[in-house]
Design an enzyme around this catalytic site. Structure first.
Site, PDB file in Angstrom:
ATOM      1  N   ASP A 215       7.221  40.763  36.919  1.00 29.71           N
ATOM      2  CA  ASP A 215       5.953  40.714  36.201  1.00 29.71           C
ATOM      3  C   ASP A 215       4.923  41.593  36.910  1.00 29.71           C
ATOM      4  OD1 ASP A 215       4.139  39.341  34.199  1.00 29.71           O
ATOM      5  OD2 ASP A 215       3.168  38.725  36.065  1.00 29.71           O
TER       6      ASP A 215
ATOM      7  N   GLU B 250       7.999  45.447  34.848  1.00 32.67           N
ATOM      8  CA  GLU B 250       6.922  45.560  33.871  1.00 32.67           C
ATOM      9  C   GLU B 250       5.973  46.602  34.445  1.00 32.67           C
ATOM     10  OE1 GLU B 250       4.083  42.612  31.291  1.00 32.67           O
ATOM     11  OE2 GLU B 250       4.124  42.302  33.459  1.00 32.67           O
TER      12      GLU B 250
END
Length: 870
Positions: A401, A437
């Site tokens: 993330d 990401e």
């Protein structure tokens, strides 16, 4: 010359059981004044440390913190918690490590730390020995934080669930034990524990199809599961759950965070919960709330075992397991947040601080804090955690993330960051699937394509291009589209302009997706033009306002059959583009059966029916829209997996060594008339129809035909071969490519649902839905004047039978327009007298009948089709 023997405590932080029945315990705090290991025992059982510990009693005017400084080992009884806390003064710091040997230790032992040192919040120093702290390396966790002044290191009060106080004020002297979670020791020294593990699937990148899901949300309403397994790790490991995933055809399950989490302060103050889990409390412990009640009652070891059993079951069924992990920030939030671990251990070492104001934290995550990955020990901590999940739990890969925050040196992103090198060079982690990401909220935070080998990355450019072409470009707001043929071709060929960064890096580095947990579901992309996040309590200000979505004339749910049909085909257009493009496709769980979140594009705090998968469609004895979409998607996944044309990692368009693109001999492009595009065509926004031919030396070629206009259109395919359709996005509405200027209609005689066998105790629901379906069928047939093949029950307030009748009737009248730039996706197989062309209607998908000698095929309006060489 022999190497000198290592010091006993020259090791990683953590709790390590030893052969003498005790444990070595190590924790890192580079700037603390003193650290204690605290072991918790129930009062009504004999203490394991009776002979060693000095009992502390209340002494007026002297705090227990002052007392614990006097003795190496001391114990106190906390009557209101019915606990005994024994504190062991640790030795250190040696290179930032504090250590102690515990004479006795056992599996399931509850423990934590207390840390004393300077209190100077304006300079980023917040040591408070009154706060009970988790072990950052703890493998188990029990309990949760209460919204109470005790959980905060500074003096504060809580009024109406609001924390009132200054993080730069006086130090709190309220003991936090009993108000915060505790660590649990898990003895995993058994060398035989993984002997019966199934082999890891090790799916090659080129054959990977990712399926992103939430453990709880996927099974919380699953009708095939007994109540006690719903929303749990064990529910995901259930044979019927695994059979569903196998039938769908995906290869790799990507789980939203399953590391232990804690709700952010903002959510706690508003009485809500963090559903997604991007608020990590422990990087070694699994989230207990996803375990069965029985496992939770048996403790942290049983919770961890349920996770291990889930991974084993998925492996045995042939699935890889990827974990979404959040190393960019922790659940402690900004300086006003609670103190449960890192802030109390060493705020300066763990978190990035502003250079101009060291008392404030840098925040490139939007969550209040950012881990300092310029600190070698933070990098080591993250790598140790990842290795633990890979080695002990069996995880096959990780999705990071806000990966850009993990690769910032002195505030700026670099692909040469030590953390990225640590992952690449690790013998275990470097051979797993690693996905980034590629953005964060910091300076120049958009870095898609810049991480290099061996990392794959979420391709937001593919997402936006696909949505824009099939949704925004046809919503009637512009005379022409926004997406050129050049842009579509580049995305469908693997986005070489973004990912051909290193020699040997291929198209599989591009994770192609249209929808993910963060944003609209696939169905909501076709229902809502704007977000509807009012339920989040943030005045609809949260979530992205740029969604590239369309509502096809009506915002939200409608019972208009033509709008429903248009939306379904648009959803399949986007799915088809994703699965027929070079790269690694990723689906969002539920998109294969029309899952919706009612327009909420930021449902991170919605742990309820809004985000849990709705499986009601399984109860219908007839094929619903959901079943039709599921079968359509599953068939396309199977086709992709059957084509070796996709089983490579090269780009269709290559980058030369001097940085110039050169054409590939593996793909050719054609306009609808069969000619090759001229230079102007590549950038002409009105060019919305093309054929992409993929060539192979070892198997038959395929053509991907895109008709991006709102009318049926003839396409001349290459004359050197004969072609048959294998998949078409319009088939979800019963339409199929045809010839002679007509499109075909698909007859589906399999009316009975095979999914009914998976539903338990559903007879009454089935009986009611069946009666309703038969009633609507009769009504629709009476209106249309002919038999309806599709007898499925309705979604969006209209039956599929009714939709089919309206669709065919509309087609006979020439296909009415449903919005300024959208034509109803209907068959125009009507002759002058209004009768249906029986020849076209009886065509079977894939059947090679009456092939046009000029290879001219009529493609349904607004469709994408896979044609295969005969």
């Amino acid at each position: 010359m022999r190497n000198p023997p290592l010091h006993r405590y020259a090791t990683r932080p953590g709790l390590y059981f030893t052969d003498d029945g005790g444990a070595d315990v190590i924790v890192r705090s580079e700037t603390a004044g003193q650290v204690w290991l605290c072991v918790l025992e129930p009062v009504d059982k004999p203490s394991a440390f009776f002979q060693d510990a000095i009992r502390l009693f209340s002494d007026p005017g002297v705090s227990f913190i002052q007392q614990i400084h006097e003795f190496p080992v001391c114990t106190r009884i906390i009557e209101h918690l019915y606990l005994r806390e024994t504190l062991f003064r640790m030795n250190g710091p040696n290179y930032g490590l504090w250590y102690v040997h515990l004479p006795k230790a056992w599996d399931g032992m509850q423990y934590g730390y207390r840390v004393d040192g300077a209190w100077d919040p304006k300079h980023g120093v917040r040591f408070n020995p009154y706060k009970f702290l988790l072990d950052p390396y703890g493998k188990g966790i029990e309990g949760s934080m209460e919204l109470d002044p005790a959980a905060f290191s500074y003096q504060c009060e809580v009024h109406d669930r609001k924390v009132v106080g200054s993080a730069y004020g006086a130090m709190s002297t309220i003991d936090s034990l009993g108000h915060v979670p505790v660590s649990v020791a898990i003895d995993d020294r058994d060398i035989h524990k993984h002997e019966d593990d199934p082999g890891h699937p090790h799916v090659p990148w080129r054959k990977t199809v990712i399926y992103e899901m939430h453990v709880k949300g996927f099974t919380a309403n699953a009708p095939w599961l007994p109540e006690e397994l719903r929303g749990t790790y064990a529910g995901l490991a259930h044979p019927i759950t695994l059979a569903y995933l196998q039938n769908l055809g995906v290869t790799t399950i990507e789980l939203l965070p399953i590391q232990a989490k804690q709700d952010e302060l903002f959510l706690q103050e508003h009485g809500r919960r963090n559903y997604w889990g991007y608020s990590t409390l422990s990087y070694f412990s699994p989230e207990p709330s996803y375990a069965t009640k029985a496992a939770q009652e048996h403790g942290a070891g049983a919770v961890r075992q349920e996770v291990i059993d889930m991974v084993r079951a998925l492996h045995e069924a042939g699935f890889e397991v990827i974990m979404d992990v959040v190393y960019n920030h922790t659940c402690e939030g900004g300086v006003e947040g609670p103190t449960v671990c890192w802030r109390g251990l060493d705020d300066l070492a763990y978190y990035r601080h502003q250079k101009s104001n060291v008392g404030r934290l840098e925040d490139t995550t939007g969550c209040g804090n950012t881990f300092d990955f310029t600190n070698t020990h933070v990098v080591t901590f993250a790598v140790d955690s990842l290795r633990y999940w890979a080695k002990r739990i069996g995880i096959d890969g990780f999705r990071f993330d806000l990966g850009v925050s993990l690769a910032r040196l002195n505030g700026e992103f670099t692909p040469h960051h030590p953390f990225l090198y640590a992952l690449r060079s690790d013998l275990l982690l470097g051979n797993l699937k690693l996905i980034m990401e590629p953005w964060d909220l910091g300076n120049l935070g958009w870095r898609t394509g810049q991480f290099g080998i061996p990392f794959a990355e979420w391709n937001d450019r593919f997402r936006d291009t696909t949505r824009t072409f099939w949704l925004e470009d046809v919503d009637g707001s512009m005379e022409y589209g926004r997406t050129s043929l050049q842009e579509m071709a580049t995305r469908m060929c693997g986005s070489a302009d973004m990912f051909a960064t290193d020699p040997g890096r291929g198209a599989t580095a591009s994770i192609n997706f249209v929808a993910c947990h963060d944003g609209f579901t696939l169905t909501d992309l076709t229902r809502y033009r704007t977000k509807h996040n009012e339920a989040n309590g943030e005045n609809n200000n949260d979530g992205s306002s740029v969604n590239h979505s369309a509502n096809f004339g009506v915002e939200g749910v409608t019972d208009e059959p033509e709008i429903i049909a248009a939306r379904e085909q648009a959803a399949m257009n986007m799915t088809g583009t994703m699965l027929l493009s070079l790269g690694t496709p990723m689906m969002l769980a539920g998109d294969e059966f029309r899952n919706t979140q009612n327009g909420n594009n930021n449902a991170y705090c919605q742990d309820n029916e809004l985000t849990w998968m709705n499986w009601d469609w399984l109860y219908s004895p007839y094929k619903t829209r959901e079943m039709r979409r599921l079968e359509t998607v599953s068939r396309l996944i199977s086709l992709r997996k059957s084509l070796d044309l996709y089983h490579h990692e090269d780009f269709f368009t290559r980058l030369t060594q001097i940085g110039l693109f050169k054409p590939s001999d593996r793909v050719k492009w054609f306009l609808p008339d069969g000619s090759s595009p001229k230079e102007r065509d590549w950038f002409d926004l009105s060019t919305r129809g093309f054929t992409m031919r993929l060539l192979s030396n070892t198997e038959v070629d395929v053509c991907i035909v895109v008709n991006g206009v709102a009318e049926n259109r003839d396409f001349r395919l290459p004359d050197d071969s004969t072609w048959i359709p294998k998949w078409c996005s319009a088939e979800v509405n019963g339409l199929w490519p045809g010839q002679g200027g007509h499109i075909g209609t698909e007859k589906d005689n399999e009316e009975i649902s095979v999914w009914m066998q998976h539903v338990q105790n559903a007879n009454e629901v089935v009986r009611r839905l069946a009666e309703e379906a038969q009633t609507h069928k009769a009504d629709a047939a009476g209106i249309a004047g002919f038999d309806i093949v599709d007898n499925s029950a309705a979604h969006d307030g209209a039956t599929i039978a009714g939709e089919a009748a309206s669709v065919d009737a509309a087609a006979a009248n020439g296909g009415p327009r449903i919005s300024p730039n959208i034509t109803l996706y209907m068959s125009d197989n009507a002759n002058d007298s209004g009768d249906i062309d029986s020849t076209a209607a009886e065509k079977v998908p894939g059947e090679n009948s009456a092939i046009d000698p000029h290879n001219v095929w009529t493609m349904p309006a607004m469709s994408i089709t896979l044609m295969k060489q005969v």
